[in-house]
Design a protein around this motif. Structure first.
Motif, PDB file in Angstrom:
ATOM      1  N   CYS A  91     -53.918  38.472 -51.760  1.00 56.66           N
ATOM      2  CA  CYS A  91     -53.137  38.874 -50.584  1.00 56.66           C
ATOM      3  C   CYS A  91     -53.507  38.052 -49.357  1.00 56.66           C
ATOM      4  N   LYS A  92     -52.515  37.638 -48.627  1.00 58.62           N
ATOM      5  CA  LYS A  92     -52.722  36.886 -47.387  1.00 58.62           C
ATOM      6  C   LYS A  92     -52.639  37.807 -46.164  1.00 58.62           C
ATOM      7  N   GLY A  93     -52.175  39.048 -46.368  1.00 60.26           N
ATOM      8  CA  GLY A  93     -51.950  39.966 -45.241  1.00 60.26           C
ATOM      9  C   GLY A  93     -53.235  40.410 -44.563  1.00 60.26           C
ATOM     10  N   ASP A  94     -53.149  40.590 -43.241  1.00 59.25           N
ATOM     11  CA  ASP A  94     -54.264  41.098 -42.443  1.00 59.25           C
ATOM     12  C   ASP A  94     -54.464  42.591 -42.680  1.00 59.25           C
ATOM     13  N   ALA A  95     -55.579  43.104 -42.172  1.00 59.52           N
ATOM     14  CA  ALA A  95     -55.817  44.551 -42.099  1.00 59.52           C
ATOM     15  C   ALA A  95     -55.165  45.024 -40.795  1.00 59.52           C
ATOM     16  N   TRP A  96     -54.334  46.062 -40.871  1.00 60.56           N
ATOM     17  CA  TRP A  96     -53.609  46.570 -39.699  1.00 60.56           C
ATOM     18  C   TRP A  96     -53.977  48.038 -39.468  1.00 60.56           C
ATOM     19  N   VAL A  97     -54.045  48.447 -38.208  1.00 59.07           N
ATOM     20  CA  VAL A  97     -54.330  49.843 -37.857  1.00 59.07           C
ATOM     21  C   VAL A  97     -53.688  50.187 -36.516  1.00 59.07           C
ATOM     22  N   ARG A  98     -53.302  51.446 -36.388  1.00 59.66           N
ATOM     23  CA  ARG A  98     -52.911  52.004 -35.091  1.00 59.66           C
ATOM     24  C   ARG A  98     -53.341  53.459 -35.079  1.00 59.66           C
ATOM     25  N   ALA A  99     -53.555  53.998 -33.883  1.00 57.87           N
ATOM     26  CA  ALA A  99     -54.065  55.368 -33.770  1.00 57.87           C
ATOM     27  C   ALA A  99     -53.158  56.214 -32.884  1.00 57.87           C
ATOM     28  N   GLN A 100     -53.122  57.492 -33.224  1.00 63.78           N
ATOM     29  CA  GLN A 100     -52.425  58.472 -32.386  1.00 63.78           C
ATOM     30  C   GLN A 100     -53.500  59.196 -31.579  1.00 63.78           C
ATOM     31  N   ARG A 101     -53.345  59.169 -30.259  1.00 66.11           N
ATOM     32  CA  ARG A 101     -54.327  59.799 -29.375  1.00 66.11           C
ATOM     33  C   ARG A 101     -53.584  60.750 -28.460  1.00 66.11           C
ATOM     34  N   TYR A 102     -53.976  62.013 -28.510  1.00 66.51           N
ATOM     35  CA  TYR A 102     -53.320  63.066 -27.731  1.00 66.51           C
ATOM     36  C   TYR A 102     -51.811  63.056 -27.954  1.00 66.51           C
ATOM     37  N   GLY A 103     -51.403  62.818 -29.208  1.00 67.11           N
ATOM     38  CA  GLY A 103     -49.994  62.893 -29.583  1.00 67.11           C
ATOM     39  C   GLY A 103     -49.181  61.638 -29.337  1.00 67.11           C
ATOM     40  N   VAL A 104     -49.779  60.569 -28.823  1.00 63.44           N
ATOM     41  CA  VAL A 104     -49.053  59.332 -28.525  1.00 63.44           C
ATOM     42  C   VAL A 104     -49.591  58.202 -29.404  1.00 63.44           C
ATOM     43  N   TRP A 105     -48.677  57.533 -30.117  1.00 68.76           N
ATOM     44  CA  TRP A 105     -49.077  56.418 -30.976  1.00 68.76           C
ATOM     45  C   TRP A 105     -49.310  55.168 -30.154  1.00 68.76           C
ATOM     46  N   GLY A 106     -50.411  54.480 -30.439  1.00 69.46           N
ATOM     47  CA  GLY A 106     -50.713  53.205 -29.800  1.00 69.46           C
ATOM     48  C   GLY A 106     -50.083  52.063 -30.575  1.00 69.46           C
ATOM     49  N   SER A 107     -50.302  50.855 -30.099  1.00 70.21           N
ATOM     50  CA  SER A 107     -49.763  49.661 -30.741  1.00 70.21           C
ATOM     51  C   SER A 107     -50.591  49.298 -31.972  1.00 70.21           C
ATOM     52  N   TRP A 108     -49.957  48.571 -32.887  1.00 70.60           N
ATOM     53  CA  TRP A 108     -50.659  48.078 -34.063  1.00 70.60           C
ATOM     54  C   TRP A 108     -51.647  47.001 -33.643  1.00 70.60           C
ATOM     55  N   VAL A 109     -52.818  47.003 -34.272  1.00 66.54           N
ATOM     56  CA  VAL A 109     -53.849  45.986 -34.085  1.00 66.54           C
ATOM     57  C   VAL A 109     -54.116  45.395 -35.462  1.00 66.54           C
ATOM     58  N   HIS A 110     -54.316  44.065 -35.542  1.00 62.14           N
ATOM     59  CA  HIS A 110     -54.594  43.478 -36.857  1.00 62.14           C
ATOM     60  C   HIS A 110     -55.668  42.407 -36.761  1.00 62.14           C
ATOM     61  N   THR A 118     -61.183  51.671 -30.977  1.00 64.79           N
ATOM     62  CA  THR A 118     -62.227  52.603 -30.563  1.00 64.79           C
ATOM     63  C   THR A 118     -61.816  53.310 -29.274  1.00 64.79           C
ATOM     64  N   TYR A 119     -61.964  54.631 -29.264  1.00 60.73           N
ATOM     65  CA  TYR A 119     -61.744  55.461 -28.083  1.00 60.73           C
ATOM     66  C   TYR A 119     -62.951  56.384 -27.942  1.00 60.73           C
ATOM     67  N   GLY A 120     -63.121  56.975 -26.786  1.00 58.67           N
ATOM     68  CA  GLY A 120     -64.205  57.933 -26.586  1.00 58.67           C
ATOM     69  C   GLY A 120     -63.996  59.201 -27.395  1.00 58.67           C
ATOM     70  N   SER A 121     -62.740  59.614 -27.529  1.00 62.35           N
ATOM     71  CA  SER A 121     -62.376  60.807 -28.307  1.00 62.35           C
ATOM     72  C   SER A 121     -60.861  60.922 -28.325  1.00 62.35           C
ATOM     73  N   GLY A 122     -60.362  61.947 -29.020  1.00 63.70           N
ATOM     74  CA  GLY A 122     -58.938  62.268 -28.946  1.00 63.70           C
ATOM     75  C   GLY A 122     -58.043  61.711 -30.023  1.00 63.70           C
ATOM     76  N   ILE A 123     -58.564  60.950 -30.983  1.00 65.95           N
ATOM     77  CA  ILE A 123     -57.705  60.444 -32.054  1.00 65.95           C
ATOM     78  C   ILE A 123     -57.346  61.610 -32.969  1.00 65.95           C
ATOM     79  N   THR A 124     -56.051  61.804 -33.197  1.00 66.41           N
ATOM     80  CA  THR A 124     -55.586  62.901 -34.042  1.00 66.41           C
ATOM     81  C   THR A 124     -55.022  62.410 -35.377  1.00 66.41           C
ATOM     82  N   ALA A 125     -54.732  61.109 -35.478  1.00 65.93           N
ATOM     83  CA  ALA A 125     -54.237  60.520 -36.719  1.00 65.93           C
ATOM     84  C   ALA A 125     -54.350  59.007 -36.597  1.00 65.93           C
ATOM     85  N   ALA A 126     -54.297  58.336 -37.729  1.00 61.40           N
ATOM     86  CA  ALA A 126     -54.285  56.873 -37.739  1.00 61.40           C
ATOM     87  C   ALA A 126     -53.400  56.416 -38.880  1.00 61.40           C
ATOM     88  N   GLU A 127     -52.864  55.208 -38.737  1.00 63.68           N
ATOM     89  CA  GLU A 127     -52.065  54.610 -39.799  1.00 63.68           C
ATOM     90  C   GLU A 127     -52.650  53.239 -40.124  1.00 63.68           C
TER      91      GLU A 127
END
Length: 141
Positions: A91-110, A118-127
């Motif tokens: 596979c040539k694809g990168d590792a990708w992640v994004r997090a939901q913090r206090y109900g709001v999804w952030g941008s994808w990071v790869h 990384t956040y101080g707290s508040g992550i409720t889900a990740a993709e």
């Protein structure tokens, strides 16, 4: 049966409620207005008046292998989310992640091998995913 084992078994009742099973100590003295819980193969035991459940929070982890043979792993806690790309496969694809913090999804990071948010707290889900257009795998701290 071993008397010590018999004593241990008789001192625990299985309490069922709200779709969950919780092991609770059997009451040693009769109590008023306490539901009686039947235990398999044993005499009925009294449930405690107020059952308390202890929840152990652990990080959520998910591992998958893409059709090209590369293995990825997504991990999330309330403070960070991470997707790792392990060796093997083509596979040539990168590792990708994004997090939901206090109900709001952030941008994808790869990143080519290890994407971290990384956040101080508040992550409720990740993709997590293994390429820009790949299947998304959710985790919940």
């Amino acid at each position: 049966m071993n008397p010590r084992k018999a004593l241990a078994l008789s001192s625990v009742a299985l309490v069922l409620g709200a779709g969950a099973a919780v092991a609770q100590p059997a009451a040693s003295a009769p109590q008023k207005n306490v539901p009686v819980v039947a235990t398999a193969g044993r005499a009925p035991a009294k449930a405690p008046a107020k059952a308390s459940a202890h929840i152990v929070r652990i990080q959520s982890t998910r591992t998958w292998t893409r059709s090209c043979g590369t293995t990825y792993q997504g991990v999330s806690t309330q403070k960070y989310a991470e997707t790792r790309k392990f060796g093997g496969g083509s596979c040539k694809g990168d590792a990708w992640v994004r997090a939901q913090r206090y109900g709001v999804w952030g941008s994808w990071v790869h990143h080519s091998s290890n994407a971290v948010i990384t956040y101080g707290s508040g992550i409720t889900a990740a993709e997590h995913k293994g390429c820009a257009n790949c299947t998304v795998y959710p985790t919940y701290p």
